[in-house]
Design an enzyme around this catalytic site. Structure first.
Site: not given
Ligand code: NI
Length: 200
Positions: A46, A51, A104-105, A146-147, A150
């Site tokens: 995701g 991000q 997380c990225l 989670h997204e 963000h």
């Molecule tokens: Ni993330």
């Protein structure tokens, strides 16, 4: 399509709230395509617009795809894609609880158990501007929540206890300073290698 830069903690754009998208523009299609390419490359399951430095309420998700080495050895192939693009997502139903070890990225090399709703229903707009609902449970429900965090300027580490959160943030800030100092000194060994595990 183009691969976008993924911002990482403590980049300020990750702590900002993304704004509702009033309408889908031509540029929205490109943004969504680029976000998907960036997510598959990372690899992630995701990615939210914050991000990649954009404060609009759009996220992409795919919890189903598989990565295989291509037979001729030229690289990786992605199969079983099931990409979803959610614009202006809103949770309209929530049920139960689950604990999942999230990464997380945008939070390099750190994971922690986070408690989320087990089942959710989300109202959103498609890239074609159509209103839809998505029922999700398990990993897909984790990824959507989670997204969506963000988009509200929240990282999974913000959901840890106050003490743990401060410790982790301090550690991540220090690690980033060290990485940047090493890079400035010409030491490229600190550049992150491609991840093996898919992050959220
Ligand atoms: Ni993330």
């Amino acid at each position: 399509m183009a691969k976008l830069k993924i911002y990482t903690f403590p980049d300020i754009v990750l702590a900002k709230k993304a704004l509702p998208m009033a309408r889908v523009e031509k540029s929205t299609f490109k943004l969504a395509d680029d976000m998907l390419e960036t997510m598959y490359d990372a690899p992630g399951i995701g990615l939210a617009a914050n991000q990649v430095g954009i404060l609009e309420r759009i996220l992409v998700i795919d919890t189903d795809y598989e990565t295989e080495d291509s037979e001729d050895g030229s690289g990786e192939m992605i199969t079983h894609k099931n990409s979803r693009i959610l614009i202006n997502p809103e949770i309209i139903y929530r049920e139960g609880a689950q604990i999942f070890e999230e990464g997380c990225l945008s939070v390099p090399e750190y994971t922690a158990d986070v408690k989320r709703f087990d089942k959710i229903k989300v109202k959103y707009q498609t890239i074609d501007g159509v209103s839809r609902e998505l029922s999700a449970e398990g990993l897909l429900a984790v990824a959507v929540q989670h997204e969506m965090d963000h988009l509200d300027g929240k990282l999974f580490i913000d959901r840890l206890s106050a003490i743990k959160k401060e410790l982790v943030k301090k550690k991540l800030r220090a690690e980033r300073r060290e990485r940047e100092a090493a890079l400035a000194a010409g030491d490229l060994s600190v550049l992150r290698k491609k991840r093996k595990k898919k992050e959220i």
